[in-house]
Design an enzyme around this catalytic site. Structure first.
Site, PDB file in Angstrom:
ATOM      1  N   TYR A 119     -39.626 -31.731  83.329  1.00 17.11           N
ATOM      2  CA  TYR A 119     -40.501 -31.027  82.365  1.00 17.11           C
ATOM      3  C   TYR A 119     -41.983 -31.234  82.710  1.00 17.11           C
ATOM      4  O   TYR A 119     -42.722 -30.273  82.957  1.00 17.11           O
ATOM      5  CB  TYR A 119     -40.157 -31.540  80.962  1.00 17.11           C
ATOM      6  CG  TYR A 119     -41.122 -31.181  79.862  1.00 17.11           C
ATOM      7  CD1 TYR A 119     -41.572 -29.872  79.681  1.00 17.11           C
ATOM      8  CD2 TYR A 119     -41.554 -32.164  78.962  1.00 17.11           C
ATOM      9  CE1 TYR A 119     -42.434 -29.550  78.632  1.00 17.11           C
ATOM     10  CE2 TYR A 119     -42.407 -31.854  77.918  1.00 17.11           C
ATOM     11  CZ  TYR A 119     -42.851 -30.550  77.757  1.00 17.11           C
ATOM     12  OH  TYR A 119     -43.702 -30.247  76.730  1.00 17.11           O
ATOM     13  N   ILE A 120     -42.413 -32.477  82.769  1.00 23.08           N
ATOM     14  CA  ILE A 120     -43.844 -32.713  82.984  1.00 23.08           C
ATOM     15  C   ILE A 120     -44.201 -32.548  84.468  1.00 23.08           C
ATOM     16  O   ILE A 120     -45.221 -31.939  84.805  1.00 23.08           O
ATOM     17  CB  ILE A 120     -44.248 -34.106  82.445  1.00 23.08           C
ATOM     18  CG1 ILE A 120     -43.941 -34.178  80.938  1.00 23.08           C
ATOM     19  CG2 ILE A 120     -45.731 -34.373  82.700  1.00 23.08           C
ATOM     20  CD1 ILE A 120     -44.083 -35.552  80.321  1.00 23.08           C
TER      21      ILE A 120
ATOM     22  N   TYR B 216     -36.994 -48.587  77.572  1.00 24.25           N
ATOM     23  CA  TYR B 216     -37.804 -47.528  78.170  1.00 24.25           C
ATOM     24  C   TYR B 216     -39.263 -47.974  78.248  1.00 24.25           C
ATOM     25  O   TYR B 216     -39.884 -47.937  79.323  1.00 24.25           O
ATOM     26  CB  TYR B 216     -37.673 -46.222  77.365  1.00 24.25           C
ATOM     27  CG  TYR B 216     -38.695 -45.199  77.792  1.00 24.25           C
ATOM     28  CD1 TYR B 216     -38.651 -44.644  79.063  1.00 24.25           C
ATOM     29  CD2 TYR B 216     -39.725 -44.818  76.929  1.00 24.25           C
ATOM     30  CE1 TYR B 216     -39.619 -43.735  79.472  1.00 24.25           C
ATOM     31  CE2 TYR B 216     -40.688 -43.906  77.336  1.00 24.25           C
ATOM     32  CZ  TYR B 216     -40.626 -43.372  78.606  1.00 24.25           C
ATOM     33  OH  TYR B 216     -41.590 -42.475  79.016  1.00 24.25           O
TER      34      TYR B 216
ATOM     35  N   SER C 242     -46.591 -44.581  79.307  1.00 25.57           N
ATOM     36  CA  SER C 242     -46.185 -44.079  77.999  1.00 25.57           C
ATOM     37  C   SER C 242     -46.792 -44.872  76.862  1.00 25.57           C
ATOM     38  O   SER C 242     -47.006 -46.082  76.971  1.00 25.57           O
ATOM     39  CB  SER C 242     -44.663 -44.161  77.913  1.00 25.57           C
ATOM     40  OG  SER C 242     -44.237 -43.958  76.603  1.00 25.57           O
TER      41      SER C 242
ATOM     42  N   LYS D 158     -41.704 -48.892  81.643  1.00 26.00           N
ATOM     43  CA  LYS D 158     -43.007 -48.295  81.984  1.00 26.00           C
ATOM     44  C   LYS D 158     -44.075 -49.382  82.116  1.00 26.00           C
ATOM     45  O   LYS D 158     -44.938 -49.313  83.003  1.00 26.00           O
ATOM     46  CB  LYS D 158     -43.399 -47.262  80.919  1.00 26.00           C
ATOM     47  CG  LYS D 158     -42.554 -46.004  80.956  1.00 26.00           C
ATOM     48  CD  LYS D 158     -42.883 -45.192  82.208  1.00 26.00           C
ATOM     49  CE  LYS D 158     -42.048 -43.956  82.368  1.00 26.00           C
ATOM     50  NZ  LYS D 158     -42.397 -43.188  83.558  1.00 26.00           N
TER      51      LYS D 158
END
Ligand code: UDP
Length: 343
Positions: A11-12, A150, A124, A154
């Protein structure tokens, strides 16, 4: 510049690739399409022509990555490829440690071999965990204390970059990096060339739009008793095109020795109810919304202090109206009701 994009079919990563191509850069994209979509690469290939080179390559293929970096004489590496579902990371922590942390070790080893000197890393908001109320809005000095694998993955990648930068400084090897800490990324390319397609989908705005499309019978608000004006959680939704712009800007200013860290958000929040109302307004569909229990691990209010990126890069979000963000996503969702086709 020649920019290697990891996760270029995601997506990004795909939206950033589009922006880079539009600005005249060469994009060398690697993706294993475990979460990304070959169709996004096909769209980019049409737009980029011979300035776009997609490779089917896994993050763990260090030697191959190093070869690609060397053969294309890469100026900047943008590292997007990662798993990014908080709930999944809690259920499958090793999957996250393997893909996000070990995968980044492999990318950094490839950089080490190839002599790549500039990195822009997708970090993030999750690295901050659940900041205390008096630390909202979140600035870059807010302590990083992730509350799920998650966010931890990061943060570990940011630390690896910091350590590598320090080692290279001592060795007099030029190196610089930027860690961009994304808030809630939303919206799609306004010309509907690229979109957002996570399987399964867990993000609020896509879920609203799936419900408006009738792909879901109804949706739920996770918690209506938060200490916020309307009782639902508040988040900072930054448009994916603005996010791509932040990457281009930071890439342009990285000088040897730089270590830059920026929050990327719009600097204000919208509640879950406001996002739902916006989705109903934009789509014209009064879809069914239930009220449900809180989802574990959701802090009431998270939005960014974006003064640093504005001050240092002159970047600020151009799209701050939630309806505009939702509208851009709706156009793509309507034209791709089943998401990206396979293959
Ligand atoms: N949310 C919700 N219903 C849904 C999906 C999300 O109420 O079906 C809420 C979620 O609890 C959070 C906000 O919407 O408060 C944004 O969630 P999302 O997963 O999009 O992003 P997050 O902020 O968790 O990274």
């Amino acid at each position: 510049m020649r920019v290697l994009v990891t996760g270029g079919a995601g997506y990004i990563g795909s939206h950033a690739s589009l922006r880079l191509l539009q600005d005249g850069h060469d994009v060398i994209s690697i993706d294993n399409v475990s979460r990304g979509h070959a169709q996004a690469e096909a769209v980019l290939a049409k737009i980029g022509g011979d300035r776009y080179s997609p490779y089917r390559c896994d993050l763990h293929e260090t030697e191959r990555l190093a070869e690609i970096l060397t053969s294309h004489d890469i100026d900047v590496l943008m590292h997007f490829a990662a798993f990014a579902e908080v709930g999944e990371s809690v259920d499958h922590p090793l999957r996250y440690h393997h893909n996000n942390i070990a995968g980044t070790v492999s990318v950094l080893r490839a950089i080490d071999q190839a002599g790549t000197s500039r990195v822009v890393f997708s970090s993030s908001r999750s690295t901050y965990g659940e900041p205390a109320e008096d630390q909202i809005p979140i600035n870059e000095d807010t302590p990083q204390s992730p509350i799920n694998p998650y966010g931890a993955s990061k943060l570990q990648c940011e630390r690896m970059l910091r350590d590598l930068a320090e080692a290279y400084r001592r060795a007099d090897r030029p190196f610089s990096y930027a860690a961009l800490r994304y808030f809630n990324v939303a919206g799609c390319d306004r010309q509907t060339r690229l979109g957002e397609d996570h399987r399964p989908e867990s993000h609020l705005i896509p879920i609203c739009l799936h419900t408006a499309l009738g792909k879901r019978e109804k949706m739920a608000i996770f918690g209506t008793d938060y200490p916020t004006p309307d009782g639902t959680c508040i988040r900072d939704y930054v448009h994916v095109e603005d996010l791509a712009d932040a990457h281009v800007r930071v890439m342009g200013v990285l000088e040897p020795g730089d270590e830059r860290r920026y929050n990327v958000g719009i600097g204000k929040g919208f509640s879950v109810r406001e996002c739902i109302e916006s989705s109903k307004r934009v789509t014209g569909v009064d879809f069914q919304v239930d009220e449900a229990e809180r989802r574990p691990g959701d802090p009431p209010e998270l939005y960014a202090d974006v003064s640093k990126i504005k001050r240092e890069l002159g970047w600020e979000a151009s799209i701050t109206d939630i309806d505009e963000t939702v509208e851009s996503a709706w156009k793509w969702f309507k034209s791709h009701p089943d998401g990206w086709p396979e293959g």
